[in-house]
Design a protein around this motif. Structure first.
Motif, PDB file in Angstrom:
ATOM      1  N   VAL A   6       0.862  -1.177   0.000  1.00  0.00           N
ATOM      2  CA  VAL A   6       0.000   0.000   0.000  1.00  0.00           C
ATOM      3  C   VAL A   6       0.901   1.230   0.000  1.00  0.00           C
ATOM      4  N   LYS A   7       0.650   2.128  -0.932  1.00  0.00           N
ATOM      5  CA  LYS A   7       1.464   3.342  -1.060  1.00  0.00           C
ATOM      6  C   LYS A   7       0.618   4.562  -0.711  1.00  0.00           C
ATOM      7  N   PHE A   8       1.123   5.362   0.231  1.00  0.00           N
ATOM      8  CA  PHE A   8       0.450   6.579   0.667  1.00  0.00           C
ATOM      9  C   PHE A   8       1.277   7.795   0.246  1.00  0.00           C
ATOM     10  N   ASP A   9       0.614   8.827  -0.220  1.00  0.00           N
ATOM     11  CA  ASP A   9       1.249  10.109  -0.524  1.00  0.00           C
ATOM     12  C   ASP A   9       0.591  11.150   0.391  1.00  0.00           C
ATOM     13  N   ILE A  10       1.331  11.582   1.409  1.00  0.00           N
ATOM     14  CA  ILE A  10       0.763  12.365   2.509  1.00  0.00           C
ATOM     15  C   ILE A  10       1.302  13.801   2.505  1.00  0.00           C
ATOM     16  N   LYS A  11       0.452  14.766   2.840  1.00  0.00           N
ATOM     17  CA  LYS A  11       0.909  16.146   2.988  1.00  0.00           C
ATOM     18  C   LYS A  11       2.008  16.202   4.045  1.00  0.00           C
ATOM     19  N   LEU A  12       3.053  16.966   3.758  1.00  0.00           N
ATOM     20  CA  LEU A  12       4.217  16.971   4.641  1.00  0.00           C
ATOM     21  C   LEU A  12       3.873  17.351   6.077  1.00  0.00           C
ATOM     22  N   ASP A  13       2.962  18.286   6.254  1.00  0.00           N
ATOM     23  CA  ASP A  13       2.636  18.704   7.610  1.00  0.00           C
ATOM     24  C   ASP A  13       1.750  17.698   8.351  1.00  0.00           C
ATOM     25  N   LYS A  14       1.318  16.661   7.651  1.00  0.00           N
ATOM     26  CA  LYS A  14       0.473  15.629   8.257  1.00  0.00           C
ATOM     27  C   LYS A  14       1.210  14.306   8.447  1.00  0.00           C
ATOM     28  N   VAL A  15       2.462  14.256   7.995  1.00  0.00           N
ATOM     29  CA  VAL A  15       3.182  12.977   7.953  1.00  0.00           C
ATOM     30  C   VAL A  15       3.334  12.354   9.334  1.00  0.00           C
ATOM     31  N   GLU A  16       3.766  13.112  10.325  1.00  0.00           N
ATOM     32  CA  GLU A  16       4.038  12.526  11.642  1.00  0.00           C
ATOM     33  C   GLU A  16       2.765  11.992  12.294  1.00  0.00           C
ATOM     34  N   ALA A  17       1.668  12.733  12.169  1.00  0.00           N
ATOM     35  CA  ALA A  17       0.400  12.249  12.731  1.00  0.00           C
ATOM     36  C   ALA A  17      -0.067  10.990  12.006  1.00  0.00           C
ATOM     37  N   PHE A  18       0.140  10.964  10.684  1.00  0.00           N
ATOM     38  CA  PHE A  18      -0.285   9.794   9.920  1.00  0.00           C
ATOM     39  C   PHE A  18       0.576   8.577  10.267  1.00  0.00           C
ATOM     40  N   LYS A  19       1.872   8.780  10.437  1.00  0.00           N
ATOM     41  CA  LYS A  19       2.745   7.681  10.842  1.00  0.00           C
ATOM     42  C   LYS A  19       2.322   7.119  12.192  1.00  0.00           C
ATOM     43  N   ALA A  20       1.956   7.999  13.112  1.00  0.00           N
ATOM     44  CA  ALA A  20       1.517   7.544  14.437  1.00  0.00           C
ATOM     45  C   ALA A  20       0.268   6.669  14.325  1.00  0.00           C
ATOM     46  N   ALA A  21      -0.646   7.053  13.439  1.00  0.00           N
ATOM     47  CA  ALA A  21      -1.858   6.240  13.238  1.00  0.00           C
ATOM     48  C   ALA A  21      -1.509   4.892  12.629  1.00  0.00           C
ATOM     49  N   LEU A  22      -0.569   4.874  11.706  1.00  0.00           N
ATOM     50  CA  LEU A  22      -0.147   3.604  11.100  1.00  0.00           C
ATOM     51  C   LEU A  22       0.529   2.694  12.119  1.00  0.00           C
ATOM     52  N   ILE A  23       1.328   3.273  12.987  1.00  0.00           N
ATOM     53  CA  ILE A  23       1.994   2.468  14.023  1.00  0.00           C
ATOM     54  C   ILE A  23       0.959   1.846  14.955  1.00  0.00           C
ATOM     55  N   ALA A  24      -0.063   2.614  15.308  1.00  0.00           N
ATOM     56  CA  ALA A  24      -1.139   2.060  16.141  1.00  0.00           C
ATOM     57  C   ALA A  24      -1.871   0.945  15.409  1.00  0.00           C
ATOM     58  N   ASP A  25      -2.053   1.112  14.115  1.00  0.00           N
ATOM     59  CA  ASP A  25      -2.687   0.076  13.294  1.00  0.00           C
ATOM     60  C   ASP A  25      -1.835  -1.194  13.275  1.00  0.00           C
ATOM     61  N   LYS A  26      -0.543  -1.021  13.130  1.00  0.00           N
ATOM     62  CA  LYS A  26       0.374  -2.165  13.124  1.00  0.00           C
ATOM     63  C   LYS A  26       0.335  -2.901  14.467  1.00  0.00           C
ATOM     64  N   LEU A  27       0.348  -2.144  15.553  1.00  0.00           N
ATOM     65  CA  LEU A  27       0.297  -2.763  16.878  1.00  0.00           C
ATOM     66  C   LEU A  27      -1.013  -3.518  17.077  1.00  0.00           C
ATOM     67  N   GLY A  28      -2.112  -2.931  16.612  1.00  0.00           N
ATOM     68  CA  GLY A  28      -3.391  -3.619  16.716  1.00  0.00           C
ATOM     69  C   GLY A  28      -3.423  -4.894  15.902  1.00  0.00           C
ATOM     70  N   ALA A  29      -2.807  -4.857  14.729  1.00  0.00           N
ATOM     71  CA  ALA A  29      -2.817  -6.022  13.840  1.00  0.00           C
ATOM     72  C   ALA A  29      -2.092  -7.219  14.432  1.00  0.00           C
ATOM     73  N   LYS A  30      -1.183  -6.977  15.381  1.00  0.00           N
ATOM     74  CA  LYS A  30      -0.445  -8.080  15.996  1.00  0.00           C
ATOM     75  C   LYS A  30      -1.367  -9.044  16.745  1.00  0.00           C
ATOM     76  N   SER A  31      -2.539  -8.561  17.152  1.00  0.00           N
ATOM     77  CA  SER A  31      -3.482  -9.423  17.870  1.00  0.00           C
ATOM     78  C   SER A  31      -4.421 -10.166  16.922  1.00  0.00           C
ATOM     79  N   GLU A  32      -4.316  -9.912  15.623  1.00  0.00           N
ATOM     80  CA  GLU A  32      -5.176 -10.562  14.632  1.00  0.00           C
ATOM     81  C   GLU A  32      -4.499 -11.849  14.144  1.00  0.00           C
ATOM     82  N   ASN A  33      -5.178 -12.962  14.306  1.00  0.00           N
ATOM     83  CA  ASN A  33      -4.593 -14.238  13.881  1.00  0.00           C
ATOM     84  C   ASN A  33      -4.313 -14.278  12.380  1.00  0.00           C
ATOM     85  N   GLY A  34      -5.129 -13.587  11.608  1.00  0.00           N
ATOM     86  CA  GLY A  34      -4.988 -13.670  10.154  1.00  0.00           C
ATOM     87  C   GLY A  34      -3.998 -12.707   9.558  1.00  0.00           C
TER      88      GLY A  34
END
Length: 210
Positions: A6-34
Motif C-alpha cells: 500500500v502506497k500513501f502520498d501524505i501532505k508533509l505537515d500531516k506525515v508525523e500524525a499519519f505515521k503515528a496512526a499507522l503504528i497504532a494500526d500495526k500494533l493492533g494487527a499483531k493481535s489478529e490471527n490472520g
C-alpha cells in the motif's frame, strides 16, 4: 496467502500524525490471527511517501483487519492528510521470502539495513523475458549473496505491465558494490534497460522502516 503493498502520498505537515496512526494500526494487527506481517516504511528522499507491506492468511483476514477501529482511524485521517489517491497493489506469481520472524536470514546488530521498493513498468512483449531472467536472479541472489536478507519479485494483480521488487540488504554497499556486479545482475540490467518504460531510477524508492 495475500500479499500487498500500500502506497500513501501524505501532505508533509500531516506525515508525523499519519505515521503515528499507522503504528497504532500495526500494533493492533499483531493481535489478529490472520495478519501474518505488517511492516511500515518511509521514503528517504520523499518523506511524504509511505509504504505498508502486508501479508494476510486470506481475504477474510484482510477484511477483518479493514474493519478494526485502529484501521478506521487511518482511513479517516487519510481524508485530510492525503495529497494523492491511495494505491493498493495486490501481489502474486511469486515465491516470497519466509515471514519476517521465520526468515533464517536476519539482520546483524552491526548492519545498517538498506531497503528498496522497486516498482516498475515494462514495454509490451517483455513480460515472459522478465519473469525468466528474474527466476535466475532471485534464486542466485538469495543463495549466493551474504549481504542479502530479502529479495522478492512480484507481479501486480490486474497490471500485466507492472512488477514489484522488494529487497532488504545488510548494508547499502552490498547492493552497489557487490550485487550489481554479479553476472546474473549484469544480464538482468541489460534486459531492464531494454524492457522498462523510461529511466530505471524513477521507480526506485529507498526507504527506512518505522
Amino acid at each position: 496467502m495475500i500479499t500487498q503493498i500500500v502506497k500513501f502520498d501524505i501532505k508533509l505537515d500531516k506525515v508525523e500524525a499519519f505515521k503515528a496512526a499507522l503504528i497504532a494500526d500495526k500494533l493492533g494487527a499483531k493481535s489478529e490471527n490472520g495478519c501474518l506481517e505488517l511492516r511500515l516504511f518511509q521514503d528517504k528522499k520523499q518523506p511524504n511517501i509511505i509504504f505498508a507491506y502486508e501479508r494476510f492468511n486470506n481475504n477474510e483476514a484482510l477484511t477483518h483487519h479493514a474493519s478494526q477501529p485502529y484501521t478506521a482511524v487511518v482511513f479517516d485521517l487519510l481524508k485530510t492528510s492525503a495529497q494523492a489517491a491511495l494505491i493498493i497493489m495486490k501481489l502474486n506469481d511469486t515465491t516470497p521470502s519466509p515471514l519476517h520472524e521465520n526468515n533464517p536470514k536476519q539482520p546483524h546488530k552491526e548492519d545498517d539495513v538498506f531497503i528498496i521498493f522497486f516498482i516498475f513498468k515494462i514495454k509490451a512483449g517483455y513480460r515472459e523475458k522478465i519473469l525468466n531472467q528474474f527466476g535466475t536472479h532471485v534464486k542466485s541472489t538469495r543463495a549466493e549473496e551474504a549481504g542479502n536478507i530479502i529479495f522478492d519479485l512480484y507481479t501486480v494483480e490486474g497490471q500485466e505491465d507492472t512488477f514489484a521488487v522488494y529487497e532488504h540488504w545488510r548494508t547499502e554497499s552490498d547492493v552497489w558494490d557487490i550485487h550489481f556486479n554479479q553476472p546474473y545482475a549484469v544480464e538482468t540490467g541489460k534486459l531492464m534497460n531494454e524492457a522498462v518504460v523510461g529511466e530505471l531510477e524513477q521507480y526506485m524508492n529507498f526507504v527506512t522502516e518505522f
